[in-house]
Design a protein around this motif. Structure first.
Motif, PDB file in Angstrom:
ATOM      1  N   GLU A   1      33.135  39.088  43.993  1.00 27.14           N
ATOM      2  CA  GLU A   1      34.586  39.019  44.134  1.00 27.14           C
ATOM      3  C   GLU A   1      35.268  39.363  42.811  1.00 27.14           C
ATOM      4  O   GLU A   1      36.434  39.060  42.631  1.00 27.14           O
ATOM      5  N   LYS A   2      34.537  39.964  41.892  1.00 23.61           N
ATOM      6  CA  LYS A   2      35.076  40.236  40.561  1.00 23.61           C
ATOM      7  C   LYS A   2      34.685  41.627  40.110  1.00 23.61           C
ATOM      8  O   LYS A   2      33.555  42.063  40.304  1.00 23.61           O
ATOM      9  N   LEU A   3      35.634  42.318  39.488  1.00 26.61           N
ATOM     10  CA  LEU A   3      35.384  43.610  38.864  1.00 26.61           C
ATOM     11  C   LEU A   3      35.561  43.458  37.362  1.00 26.61           C
ATOM     12  O   LEU A   3      36.573  42.922  36.908  1.00 26.61           O
ATOM     13  N   VAL A   4      34.587  43.916  36.596  1.00 26.41           N
ATOM     14  CA  VAL A   4      34.681  43.909  35.141  1.00 26.41           C
ATOM     15  C   VAL A   4      34.638  45.363  34.693  1.00 26.41           C
ATOM     16  O   VAL A   4      33.661  46.065  34.919  1.00 26.41           O
ATOM     17  N   LEU A   5      35.729  45.824  34.063  1.00 24.68           N
ATOM     18  CA  LEU A   5      35.893  47.236  33.755  1.00 24.68           C
ATOM     19  C   LEU A   5      36.057  47.457  32.257  1.00 24.68           C
ATOM     20  O   LEU A   5      36.645  46.625  31.558  1.00 24.68           O
ATOM     21  N   ALA A   6      35.553  48.576  31.789  1.00 28.31           N
ATOM     22  CA  ALA A   6      35.751  48.991  30.402  1.00 28.31           C
ATOM     23  C   ALA A   6      36.417  50.361  30.405  1.00 28.31           C
ATOM     24  O   ALA A   6      36.202  51.163  31.317  1.00 28.31           O
ATOM     25  N   PRO A   7      37.250  50.657  29.415  1.00 25.46           N
ATOM     26  CA  PRO A   7      37.965  51.943  29.401  1.00 25.46           C
ATOM     27  C   PRO A   7      37.047  53.102  29.056  1.00 25.46           C
ATOM     28  O   PRO A   7      36.011  52.931  28.404  1.00 25.46           O
TER      29      PRO A   7
ATOM     30  N   ARG B   1      36.817  50.479  49.295  1.00 23.00           N
ATOM     31  CA  ARG B   1      35.603  49.767  48.870  1.00 23.00           C
ATOM     32  C   ARG B   1      35.265  50.088  47.428  1.00 23.00           C
ATOM     33  O   ARG B   1      35.277  51.257  47.016  1.00 23.00           O
ATOM     34  N   LEU B   2      34.975  49.036  46.657  1.00 26.89           N
ATOM     35  CA  LEU B   2      34.455  49.169  45.295  1.00 26.89           C
ATOM     36  C   LEU B   2      33.191  48.314  45.231  1.00 26.89           C
ATOM     37  O   LEU B   2      33.257  47.086  45.354  1.00 26.89           O
ATOM     38  N   GLY B   3      32.037  48.970  45.063  1.00 22.56           N
ATOM     39  CA  GLY B   3      30.787  48.223  45.099  1.00 22.56           C
ATOM     40  C   GLY B   3      30.614  47.575  46.458  1.00 22.56           C
ATOM     41  O   GLY B   3      30.721  48.224  47.492  1.00 22.56           O
ATOM     42  N   ASP B   4      30.393  46.253  46.487  1.00 24.39           N
ATOM     43  CA  ASP B   4      30.252  45.558  47.764  1.00 24.39           C
ATOM     44  C   ASP B   4      31.537  44.831  48.158  1.00 24.39           C
ATOM     45  O   ASP B   4      31.553  44.019  49.076  1.00 24.39           O
ATOM     46  N   MET B   5      32.640  45.110  47.454  1.00 24.03           N
ATOM     47  CA  MET B   5      33.929  44.499  47.760  1.00 24.03           C
ATOM     48  C   MET B   5      34.763  45.463  48.599  1.00 24.03           C
ATOM     49  O   MET B   5      34.945  46.623  48.228  1.00 24.03           O
ATOM     50  N   GLU B   6      35.257  44.990  49.741  1.00 20.81           N
ATOM     51  CA  GLU B   6      36.025  45.840  50.638  1.00 20.81           C
ATOM     52  C   GLU B   6      37.372  45.215  50.941  1.00 20.81           C
ATOM     53  O   GLU B   6      37.462  44.044  51.307  1.00 20.81           O
ATOM     54  N   LEU B   7      38.443  46.010  50.773  1.00 23.01           N
ATOM     55  CA  LEU B   7      39.809  45.590  51.071  1.00 23.01           C
ATOM     56  C   LEU B   7      40.316  46.372  52.267  1.00 23.01           C
ATOM     57  O   LEU B   7      39.912  47.521  52.492  1.00 23.01           O
ATOM     58  N   HIS B   8      41.236  45.763  53.023  1.00 19.54           N
ATOM     59  CA  HIS B   8      41.723  46.387  54.249  1.00 19.54           C
ATOM     60  C   HIS B   8      43.254  46.455  54.254  1.00 19.54           C
ATOM     61  O   HIS B   8      43.928  45.647  53.610  1.00 19.54           O
TER      62      HIS B   8
ATOM     63  N   ARG C   1      42.720  40.408  30.531  1.00 21.14           N
ATOM     64  CA  ARG C   1      42.269  41.351  29.509  1.00 21.14           C
ATOM     65  C   ARG C   1      41.603  40.589  28.386  1.00 21.14           C
ATOM     66  O   ARG C   1      42.122  39.586  27.894  1.00 21.14           O
ATOM     67  N   ASP C   2      40.439  41.047  27.969  1.00 19.82           N
ATOM     68  CA  ASP C   2      39.713  40.475  26.843  1.00 19.82           C
ATOM     69  C   ASP C   2      39.333  41.630  25.928  1.00 19.82           C
ATOM     70  O   ASP C   2      38.305  42.279  26.117  1.00 19.82           O
ATOM     71  N   GLY C   3      40.203  41.892  24.927  1.00 21.64           N
ATOM     72  CA  GLY C   3      40.014  43.096  24.125  1.00 21.64           C
ATOM     73  C   GLY C   3      40.253  44.311  25.013  1.00 21.64           C
ATOM     74  O   GLY C   3      41.246  44.391  25.722  1.00 21.64           O
ATOM     75  N   ASP C   4      39.313  45.258  25.008  1.00 24.13           N
ATOM     76  CA  ASP C   4      39.422  46.435  25.868  1.00 24.13           C
ATOM     77  C   ASP C   4      38.975  46.152  27.297  1.00 24.13           C
ATOM     78  O   ASP C   4      39.265  46.916  28.213  1.00 24.13           O
ATOM     79  N   GLN C   5      38.237  45.087  27.495  1.00 23.00           N
ATOM     80  CA  GLN C   5      37.661  44.797  28.802  1.00 23.00           C
ATOM     81  C   GLN C   5      38.704  44.220  29.766  1.00 23.00           C
ATOM     82  O   GLN C   5      39.474  43.337  29.407  1.00 23.00           O
ATOM     83  N   MET C   6      38.711  44.744  30.985  1.00 22.90           N
ATOM     84  CA  MET C   6      39.619  44.255  32.026  1.00 22.90           C
ATOM     85  C   MET C   6      38.802  43.590  33.128  1.00 22.90           C
ATOM     86  O   MET C   6      37.827  44.160  33.621  1.00 22.90           O
ATOM     87  N   THR C   7      39.206  42.377  33.528  1.00 19.46           N
ATOM     88  CA  THR C   7      38.548  41.664  34.619  1.00 19.46           C
ATOM     89  C   THR C   7      39.547  41.462  35.746  1.00 19.46           C
ATOM     90  O   THR C   7      40.659  40.974  35.537  1.00 19.46           O
ATOM     91  N   LEU C   8      39.146  41.852  36.944  1.00 19.26           N
ATOM     92  CA  LEU C   8      39.955  41.650  38.149  1.00 19.26           C
ATOM     93  C   LEU C   8      39.218  40.677  39.049  1.00 19.26           C
ATOM     94  O   LEU C   8      38.133  40.985  39.551  1.00 19.26           O
ATOM     95  N   GLN C   9      39.789  39.493  39.245  1.00 17.54           N
ATOM     96  CA  GLN C   9      39.222  38.471  40.102  1.00 17.54           C
ATOM     97  C   GLN C   9      39.964  38.488  41.443  1.00 17.54           C
ATOM     98  O   GLN C   9      41.184  38.304  41.478  1.00 17.54           O
ATOM     99  N   ARG C  10      39.253  38.683  42.519  1.00 14.22           N
ATOM    100  CA  ARG C  10      39.919  38.822  43.810  1.00 14.22           C
ATOM    101  C   ARG C  10      40.606  37.542  44.243  1.00 14.22           C
ATOM    102  O   ARG C  10      40.056  36.455  44.128  1.00 14.22           O
ATOM    103  N   ARG C  11      41.854  37.669  44.731  1.00 18.08           N
ATOM    104  CA  ARG C  11      42.625  36.541  45.249  1.00 18.08           C
ATOM    105  C   ARG C  11      42.534  36.460  46.763  1.00 18.08           C
ATOM    106  O   ARG C  11      42.443  35.385  47.339  1.00 18.08           O
ATOM    107  N   TYR C  12      42.619  37.606  47.456  1.00 19.40           N
ATOM    108  CA  TYR C  12      42.528  37.629  48.932  1.00 19.40           C
ATOM    109  C   TYR C  12      42.149  39.021  49.398  1.00 19.40           C
ATOM    110  O   TYR C  12      42.139  39.957  48.624  1.00 19.40           O
TER     111      TYR C  12
END
Length: 209
Positions: free
Chosen positions: A89-95, A163-170, A198-209
């Protein structure tokens, strides 16, 4: 139907590798998160904590070899922690090198390269990409939008799945632009479903719904 023993052994070997997320790429190097650990830069030929080996890095993915089996991890693909029974339920991204957050996923089951854009109200797609995904966007609602080049026409549509990885939104709202848009933008109709950190350059997206 019984599978040959060799196939069963191959499946077992492939399943034994750690969950690996690819957060960024540079020439012959990849920023990897292994089993949810803090991201670390690995060079081609380096050994990962689970014993796997990074064997190749391209613009959008990394190839890893583990127990004689090779698998590919796409840039921006979220990695579930090992042993987790549920989906990530989480995406961790780097630029990337230009400071952009680019992810690889699917829209309506069609492969898509997408750019995170916090300044866009909705997901925005170029017309040719919408057509490639089977979206008959001209049946959507015609609207006028302001761009850097002035006002232009777009069509408001709803995406069945993203879909991103195993996370799917509708049922995501989106705009389709016939021209002037070089890449799919993930605007706030996507981002509003996440808590962003945001933690430095790293972006974290935690799914809400």
């Amino acid at each position: 139907m019984r599978l040959p023993v060799l196939c069963l052994l191959s499946f077992a070997a492939a399943a034994a590798h750690a969950d690996v997320g690819l957060l960024g790429v540079m020439t012959n190097r990849a920023l990897l998160s292994v089993d949810g650990a803090a991201p670390r830069m690995y060079g081609v030929g380096a050994t990962l904590p689970d014993g796997g080996k990074l064997v190749a890095v391209s613009r959008g993915d990394a190839t890893i070899e583990h127990n004689g089996q090779r698998y590919t991890v796409a840039l921006g693909q979220p990695a579930a922690r090992a042993g987790s029974a549920g989906k990530s339920e989480k995406l961790v991204l780097a630029p990337d090198a230009q400071g952009h957050y680019v992810v690889q996923g699917e829209i309506n089951s069609v492969s898509a390269r997408m750019l995170i854009d916090t300044g866009a109200s909705l997901i925005a797609l170029p017309g040719h990409e919408a057509e490639r995904m089977g979206i008959d966007f001209r049946k959507g609602r015609r609207v006028y939008v302001s761009t850097a080049n002035g006002q232009t026409v777009a069509w408001r549509v709803k995406l069945d799945t993203l879909r991103l990885g195993d996370m799917e939104l509708h049922a995501l709202d989106a705009l389709v632009h016939e021209s002037g848009l070089p890449i799919i933008l993930l605007g706030n109709s996507f981002l509003n479903r996440f808590d962003m950190r945001r933690d430095g350059d790293q972006m974290t997206l935690q799914r809400r719904y």
